[in-house]
Enzyme design. Structure first.
Site, PDB file in Angstrom:
ATOM      1  N   GLN A   1       0.810  -1.217   0.000  1.00  6.23           N
ATOM      2  CA  GLN A   1       0.000   0.000   0.000  1.00  6.23           C
ATOM      3  C   GLN A   1       0.839   1.260   0.000  1.00  6.23           C
ATOM      4  O   GLN A   1       2.041   1.234   0.282  1.00  6.23           O
ATOM      5  CB  GLN A   1      -0.925  -0.006   1.216  1.00  6.23           C
TER       6      GLN A   1
ATOM      7  N   HIS B   1       0.170   5.759   0.979  1.00 13.05           N
ATOM      8  CA  HIS B   1      -0.715   6.761   1.556  1.00 13.05           C
ATOM      9  C   HIS B   1      -0.506   8.089   0.828  1.00 13.05           C
ATOM     10  O   HIS B   1       0.623   8.423   0.447  1.00 13.05           O
ATOM     11  CB  HIS B   1      -0.429   6.943   3.043  1.00 13.05           C
TER      12      HIS B   1
ATOM     13  N   HIS C   1       4.760   0.175   0.631  1.00 11.60           N
ATOM     14  CA  HIS C   1       5.289  -0.591   1.755  1.00 11.60           C
ATOM     15  C   HIS C   1       4.311  -1.689   2.145  1.00 11.60           C
ATOM     16  O   HIS C   1       3.133  -1.669   1.785  1.00 11.60           O
ATOM     17  CB  HIS C   1       5.544   0.318   2.958  1.00 11.60           C
TER      18      HIS C   1
ATOM     19  N   ARG D   1      -4.155   0.663  -2.271  1.00 11.34           N
ATOM     20  CA  ARG D   1      -3.494  -0.644  -2.281  1.00 11.34           C
ATOM     21  C   ARG D   1      -2.912  -0.966  -3.650  1.00 11.34           C
ATOM     22  O   ARG D   1      -3.492  -0.633  -4.679  1.00 11.34           O
ATOM     23  CB  ARG D   1      -4.489  -1.720  -1.841  1.00 11.34           C
TER      24      ARG D   1
END
Length: 385
Positions: free
Chosen positions: A96, A98, A255, A274
């Site tokens: 995933q 962010h 990560h 994801r």
């Protein structure tokens, strides 16, 4: 200062034993993935100030400046800006990334305007905040973090001797490096699903046979058979943290956590895009807007300082440090001025009049100083003002 009662999150990837052993309780037989400490509305910590049990989110909402301090409210708003966790990975988490703050605001506003339900499976942005995070190992901990140099990734893929990977190997030799990584990740995630499943199966069999640097990847295919994320994972750095070591995960850095028990600290957000290793929704076009295709070695953090040992990170919403209290040592005063959560991870130290066991935590309002004494280790989560 309030002792917290915290919620265990039973996600499927959680270890069945790590958190119970750490807390000194009997396992339930079910996965126990995370223990949440904070005011996140999904599972706020509970406390009792003499008028019955309430939640930390309700306490903060009733008096933001009294609990968080005026400076914290002025900088971050009337909410606790971080979430502290114990995290126990018994199986790989999803691969995933962010978003940064601007991407989160734009993405959230767009999905709100289009009327996408916030609980929809295909929703990307649950809120308008970014989600930097840090993981600090309590046991040996493995994960994936950031892109390998493309030539290193090409060598790894080529060593599997899988014919269907050869086009990716060729692409990884192209320049510039960021374009090569973008093109390969895009190709992996948009490939025909059946063809990719066959590639993953063949690559996993080769990884299991070869071992060595390939050893981490066969288990990924076992947990997520045919998932493109198995190949995407080979583009990333494989990281091993020893107890006390940490890594910071900023916006756009792909990560995944693979195995181990750690203390995790993050900004309060649920925004996750994801890349794979998941049955959940993967929005490839939106993902590619967020991923930062920057190769390099992941930076392993070690605590710095005398007394309070700080894990430095380029973020203001949270600050992680620890105190290692030795037998016979003098008490340590933790300064006031900002909200903080203190978490015991070893021994039986005291925070004020409260004796803590591993896994126990307290919330300290901004105006309160705390004296730490006894023997053990206490992690401190607070903000940067």
């Amino acid at each position: 200062m309030d002792r917290l009662t915290n919620t265990v999150r039973p996600y499927a990837w959680g270890s069945t034993t790590a958190i119970p052993e750490f807390l000194g309780v009997e396992p339930t037989g079910e996965p126990q993935a995370e223990v949440w400490m904070g005011a996140h509305p999904g599972a706020p910590s509970r406390l009792d100030r003499g008028a019955g049990v309430t939640t930390l989110s309700e306490v903060v909402a009733a008096d933001p400046e009294g609990e968080l301090g005026a400076a914290t409210v002025a900088k971050f708003g009337p909410q606790l800006p971080f979430l502290l966790k114990l995290l126990a990975a018994g199986a790989p988490l999803s691969l995933q990334v962010h978003p940064d703050r601007e991407q989160a605001r734009a993405g959230f506003a767009d999905e709100e305007a289009r009327g996408v339900p916030v609980d929809a499976a295909h929703r990307n942005y649950k809120d308008a905040n970014h989600k930097p995070e840090m993981i600090c190992a309590l046991t040996p901990f493995t994960g994936l973090c950031g892109f390998r140099p493309p030539l290193e990734a090409a060598e790894l893929l080529a060593g599997l001797e899988v014919d269907s990977l050869k086009p990716y190997v060729d692409l990884l030799h192209a320049h510039p490096e960021d374009a090569a990584l973008r093109e390969v990740l895009t190709a992996v995630l948009t490939a025909d699903r059946d063809e990719m499943a066959a590639t993953v199966h063949e690559a996993a069999a080769a990884a299991e046979r070869l071992g060595g640097p390939y050893a981490p990847y066969a288990p990924l295919a076992h947990h997520y058979p045919g998932d493109p994320g198995v190949i995407a994972a080979m583009l990333l750095n494989h990281v091993r943290l020893q107890p006390g070591e940490a890594m910071f995960l900023g916006a756009g850095v792909p990560h995944a956590y693979l195995d181990g028990l750690g203390v995790e600290l993050m900004a309060t957000s649920d925004n996750v895009l994801r890349c794979g290793l998941t049955p959940k929704h993967v929005d490839v076009p939106e993902l590619l807007k967020v991923v930062r295709f920057e190769p390099g070695d992941p930076h392993v953090l070690r605590p710095e300082g005398d007394g309070e040992e700080v894990y430095e990170a380029p973020i203001d919403e949270f600050r992680l440090s620890r105190y290692v209290l030795a037998p016979g040592g003098a008490p340590v005063v933790v300064p006031a001025g900002a909200p903080q959560i203190l978490l015991c991870t070893a021994g039986a130290p005291r925070a004020g009049e409260l004796t803590l066991a591993p896994g126990e935590s307290v919330f300290v309002p901004a105006a309160e100083k705390v004296e730490l004494s006894g023997t053990g280790t206490i992690f401190r989560a607070t903000v940067v003002l």
